[in-house]
Design an enzyme around this catalytic site. Structure first.
Site, mmCIF file in Angstrom:
data_model
loop_
_atom_site.group_PDB
_atom_site.id
_atom_site.type_symbol
_atom_site.label_atom_id
_atom_site.label_comp_id
_atom_site.label_asym_id
_atom_site.label_seq_id
_atom_site.Cartn_x
_atom_site.Cartn_y
_atom_site.Cartn_z
ATOM 1 C CB THR A 5 47.763 32.955 47.237
ATOM 2 O OG1 THR A 5 48.120 34.290 47.571
ATOM 3 C CG2 THR A 5 46.405 32.660 47.856
ATOM 4 C CG ASP A 6 51.568 35.966 49.711
ATOM 5 O OD1 ASP A 6 50.526 36.131 49.047
ATOM 6 O OD2 ASP A 6 52.548 36.749 49.657
ATOM 7 C CD GLU A 7 46.219 38.134 47.989
ATOM 8 O OE1 GLU A 7 45.022 38.287 48.270
ATOM 9 O OE2 GLU A 7 46.780 38.718 47.051
ATOM 10 C CE1 TYR A 29 42.939 34.122 44.327
ATOM 11 C CE2 TYR A 29 44.196 35.530 45.812
ATOM 12 C CZ TYR A 29 44.152 34.496 44.894
ATOM 13 O OH TYR A 29 45.307 33.831 44.551
ATOM 14 C CE LYS A 47 44.480 29.692 45.355
ATOM 15 N NZ LYS A 47 44.576 28.783 44.162
HETATM 16 P P1 NAD Z 1 45.235 33.596 36.103
HETATM 17 O O1 NAD Z 1 43.952 34.245 36.490
HETATM 18 O O2 NAD Z 1 46.175 34.305 35.213
HETATM 19 O O3 NAD Z 1 44.928 32.195 35.404
HETATM 20 C C1 NAD Z 1 43.958 31.299 35.885
HETATM 21 C C2 NAD Z 1 43.704 30.255 34.794
HETATM 22 O O4 NAD Z 1 42.734 29.326 35.289
HETATM 23 C C3 NAD Z 1 43.125 30.856 33.507
HETATM 24 O O5 NAD Z 1 43.760 30.292 32.377
HETATM 25 C C4 NAD Z 1 41.651 30.440 33.549
HETATM 26 O O6 NAD Z 1 41.066 30.272 32.265
HETATM 27 C C5 NAD Z 1 41.736 29.126 34.318
HETATM 28 N N1 NAD Z 1 40.468 28.790 34.999
HETATM 29 C C6 NAD Z 1 39.714 29.609 35.772
HETATM 30 N N2 NAD Z 1 38.634 28.939 36.224
HETATM 31 C C7 NAD Z 1 38.738 27.667 35.746
HETATM 32 C C8 NAD Z 1 37.950 26.499 35.890
HETATM 33 N N3 NAD Z 1 36.823 26.511 36.598
HETATM 34 N N4 NAD Z 1 38.357 25.368 35.286
HETATM 35 C C9 NAD Z 1 39.495 25.339 34.535
HETATM 36 N N5 NAD Z 1 40.272 26.422 34.361
HETATM 37 C C10 NAD Z 1 39.901 27.572 34.968
HETATM 38 O O7 NAD Z 1 45.911 33.182 37.473
HETATM 39 P P2 NAD Z 1 47.459 33.106 37.845
HETATM 40 O O8 NAD Z 1 47.896 34.430 38.310
HETATM 41 O O9 NAD Z 1 48.174 32.405 36.774
HETATM 42 O O10 NAD Z 1 47.374 32.158 39.129
HETATM 43 C C11 NAD Z 1 47.445 30.742 38.998
HETATM 44 C C12 NAD Z 1 47.330 30.121 40.387
HETATM 45 O O11 NAD Z 1 48.387 30.588 41.213
HETATM 46 C C13 NAD Z 1 46.039 30.481 41.112
HETATM 47 O O12 NAD Z 1 45.614 29.338 41.807
HETATM 48 C C14 NAD Z 1 46.453 31.586 42.076
HETATM 49 O O13 NAD Z 1 45.624 31.578 43.220
HETATM 50 C C15 NAD Z 1 47.864 31.165 42.406
HETATM 51 N N6 NAD Z 1 48.787 32.247 42.775
HETATM 52 C C16 NAD Z 1 48.913 33.353 41.985
HETATM 53 C C17 NAD Z 1 49.851 34.330 42.320
HETATM 54 C C18 NAD Z 1 50.047 35.559 41.470
HETATM 55 O O14 NAD Z 1 50.782 36.467 41.874
HETATM 56 N N7 NAD Z 1 49.457 35.663 40.301
HETATM 57 C C19 NAD Z 1 50.625 34.191 43.473
HETATM 58 C C20 NAD Z 1 50.456 33.047 44.265
HETATM 59 C C21 NAD Z 1 49.547 32.082 43.899
HETATM 60 O O1 DAU Z 2 50.133 37.592 47.047
HETATM 61 C C1 DAU Z 2 49.792 36.716 46.004
HETATM 62 C C2 DAU Z 2 48.641 37.288 45.222
HETATM 63 O O2 DAU Z 2 49.155 38.356 44.425
HETATM 64 C C3 DAU Z 2 47.940 36.255 44.333
HETATM 65 O O3 DAU Z 2 47.373 35.279 45.151
HETATM 66 C C4 DAU Z 2 46.862 36.919 43.469
HETATM 67 O O4 DAU Z 2 46.288 35.986 42.596
HETATM 68 C C5 DAU Z 2 47.520 38.030 42.678
HETATM 69 O O5 DAU Z 2 46.548 38.704 41.898
HETATM 70 C C6 DAU Z 2 48.235 39.014 43.598
HETATM 71 O O6 DAU Z 2 47.282 39.738 44.402
HETATM 72 P P1 DAU Z 2 47.430 41.311 44.695
HETATM 73 O O7 DAU Z 2 46.114 41.845 45.076
HETATM 74 O O8 DAU Z 2 48.576 41.582 45.606
HETATM 75 O O9 DAU Z 2 47.861 41.800 43.202
HETATM 76 P P2 DAU Z 2 47.472 43.100 42.364
HETATM 77 O O10 DAU Z 2 48.404 43.158 41.200
HETATM 78 O O11 DAU Z 2 46.014 43.178 42.094
HETATM 79 O O12 DAU Z 2 47.852 44.283 43.346
HETATM 80 C C7 DAU Z 2 49.176 44.443 43.843
HETATM 81 C C8 DAU Z 2 49.160 45.621 44.799
HETATM 82 O O13 DAU Z 2 48.944 46.822 44.032
HETATM 83 C C9 DAU Z 2 48.046 45.564 45.822
HETATM 84 O O14 DAU Z 2 48.504 46.131 47.035
HETATM 85 C C10 DAU Z 2 46.952 46.453 45.213
HETATM 86 C C11 DAU Z 2 47.744 47.497 44.454
HETATM 87 N N1 DAU Z 2 47.100 48.025 43.231
HETATM 88 C C12 DAU Z 2 46.592 47.157 42.316
HETATM 89 C C13 DAU Z 2 45.995 47.624 41.163
HETATM 90 C C14 DAU Z 2 45.394 46.641 40.167
HETATM 91 C C15 DAU Z 2 47.105 49.409 43.008
HETATM 92 O O15 DAU Z 2 47.599 50.192 43.825
HETATM 93 N N2 DAU Z 2 46.511 49.862 41.852
HETATM 94 C C16 DAU Z 2 45.944 49.026 40.934
HETATM 95 O O16 DAU Z 2 45.395 49.519 39.907
#
Ligand code: NAD
Ligand code: DAU
Length: 355
Positions: free
Chosen positions: A133-135, A159, A163
């Site tokens: 992730t970019d975080e 988190y 990562k």
């Molecule tokens: P998600 O939470 O929707 O899905 C995670 C999946 O991993 C789920 O299906 C869960 O059951 C599985 N899982 C969790 N723990 C596990 C374990 N111990 N063993 C096997 N499976 C397990 O997450 P996502 O949003 O799809 O993110 C996927 C990946 O991409 C993550 O590594 C996250 O850090 C990264 N990522 C997410 C975003 C985003 O915006 N969602 C952005 C950048 C990177």
């Molecule tokens: O940047 C990549 C990341 O983006 C991934 O690594 C994470 O897995 C993914 O969950 C996401 O993280 P964020 O914290 O940015 O996503 P989230 O949707 O939780 O929140 C997006 C923005 O909105 C953040 O600034 C927090 C804000 N927010 C979120 C929720 C859930 C609100 O203002 N209200 C809310 O109820």
């Protein structure tokens, strides 16, 4: 040839699995623990498809993962599995440490053992792609340039720290053991199958249910949004053409303030499914107490991936968000199935007392 994907029942993982099997015939072993975020329903269209083998297992299960790697002669691993929600990591970091750090470590150990015994040509061709992730880069000021692959790691939440730790382990396994790794650091994704605890699907669902749209703090925090299928195509590109040991940032040059994103959702919903009273969904926007340690701005410079590997996103924010709202309107059954009892107790924990 077969690849192994972890976390393939989650949001991005399931999109990746569906796209992979739509794009080519290479078989895929999908390892997912099925936590609250994993949903086999995302993969329902693959039922009976011999190219897809689903295995419910933890990435931390060394013996199980070692056996799967050997039994299916895996040529590449794509590691999506993680605990992914920042708010949950603030309420309880333990699972993040266990899966994102310890789990990634055990998975790397299983892969290292398997890879070490491969014949030389298979060893050279093998890849371990770690999805991050970019975080991990921390928070930007308004005028800072977007994150490049050379930015310092400054994770601010449990988190992102977990990562970052996994990224460091992946790097070390390349540097020390020669494991052929690739790491991708992507910005915020949105699109189909996004679990409705994250901002975009939460607000779509709350809007339709007549509930408040909770904006943390002043809502001026900036995220850089990428349509999930563009993330999947970037991962396929890096897996096919990425240089071993390298990091690739993935993003779509779509910086938006949270409040603007929510106003956009309201505007599209007003058009596609107006409120019965004819007023805008924007009426439901409610400012609530901020997330502790909330990062102010993320922005990704995806120039390296574009220049060196020729990847481009297919969607703009405007086209992607419209598709996404449309998908949620058409898949209300999916949403209702996801909104289980467990999820209701999370909502109470996260939003109670926020004002
Ligand atoms: P998600 O939470 O929707 O899905 C995670 C999946 O991993 C789920 O299906 C869960 O059951 C599985 N899982 C969790 N723990 C596990 C374990 N111990 N063993 C096997 N499976 C397990 O997450 P996502 O949003 O799809 O993110 C996927 C990946 O991409 C993550 O590594 C996250 O850090 C990264 N990522 C997410 C975003 C985003 O915006 N969602 C952005 C950048 C990177
Ligand atoms: O940047 C990549 C990341 O983006 C991934 O690594 C994470 O897995 C993914 O969950 C996401 O993280 P964020 O914290 O940015 O996503 P989230 O949707 O939780 O929140 C997006 C923005 O909105 C953040 O600034 C927090 C804000 N927010 C979120 C929720 C859930 C609100 O203002 N209200 C809310 O109820």
């Amino acid at each position: 040839m077969t690849i192994l994907v972890t976390g393939g029942a989650g949001f991005i993982g399931s999109n990746f699995v569906l796209d992979w099997l739509a794009a080519n015939d290479e078989a895929l072993v999908n390892v997912d623990k099925l936590t609250y975020a994993g949903n086999p329903e995302n993969l329902a269209s693959l039922q009976g498809d011999p190219r897809h083998l689903f295995v419910q297992a933890d990435i931390g299960d060394f013996a199980r993962l070692s056996a799967l790697l050997h039994d299916h002669a895996i040529r590449a691993v794509v590691n999506f599995a993680a605990e992914s929600h920042v708010d949950r990591s603030i309420h309880g970091p333990e699972d993040f440490i266990q899966t994102n750090i310890v789990g990634s470590f055990r998975l790397l150990e299983a892969v290292r053992g398997y890879w070490h015994e491969l014949p030389q040509d298979a060893k050279l061709a093998f890849r371990f792609l770690h999805v991050s992730t970019d975080e991990v880069y921390g928070s930007l000021e308004k005028t800072d340039p977007p994150f490049t692959e050379r930015n310092q790691y400054q994770p601010n939440s449990p988190y992102s720290a977990s990562k970052a730790a996994s990224d460091h382990l992946v790097r070390a396994y390349h540097h020390t053991y020669g494991l052929p790794v690739l790491t991708t650091n992507c910005s915020n994704n949105y699109g189909p199958y996004h679990f409705p605890e994250k901002l975009i699907p939460l607000c779509i669902q709350n809007a339709l249910a007549g509930k408040p749209l909770p904006i943390y703090g002043d809502g001026r925090q900036i995220r850089d949004w990428l349509y999930v299928k563009d993330h999947c195509s970037a991962i396929r590109t890096v897996l096919a053409k990425g240089k071993v040991g390298e990091i690739y940032n993935i993003g779509g040059w779509n910086e938006k303030a949270n409040l603007d994103v929510v106003h956009t959702l309201c505007r599209i919903l007003d058009e596609l499914q107006p409120r019965p009273d004819g007023l805008s969904y924007a009426k439901q926007i409610t400012f609530v107490t901020d997330r502790p340690g909330h990062d102010r701005r993320y922005a990704i410079d995806a120039g390296k991936l574009q220049r060196e590997l020729g990847w481009q996103p297919a969607e703009t924010f405007e086209t992607g968000i419209r598709k996404t709202v449309g998908w949620y309107l058409e898949h209300q059954d999916w949403v209702q199935n996801v909104l289980s009892g467990d999820y209701q107790s999370w909502l109470e924990k996260n939003y109670a007392g926020r004002g």
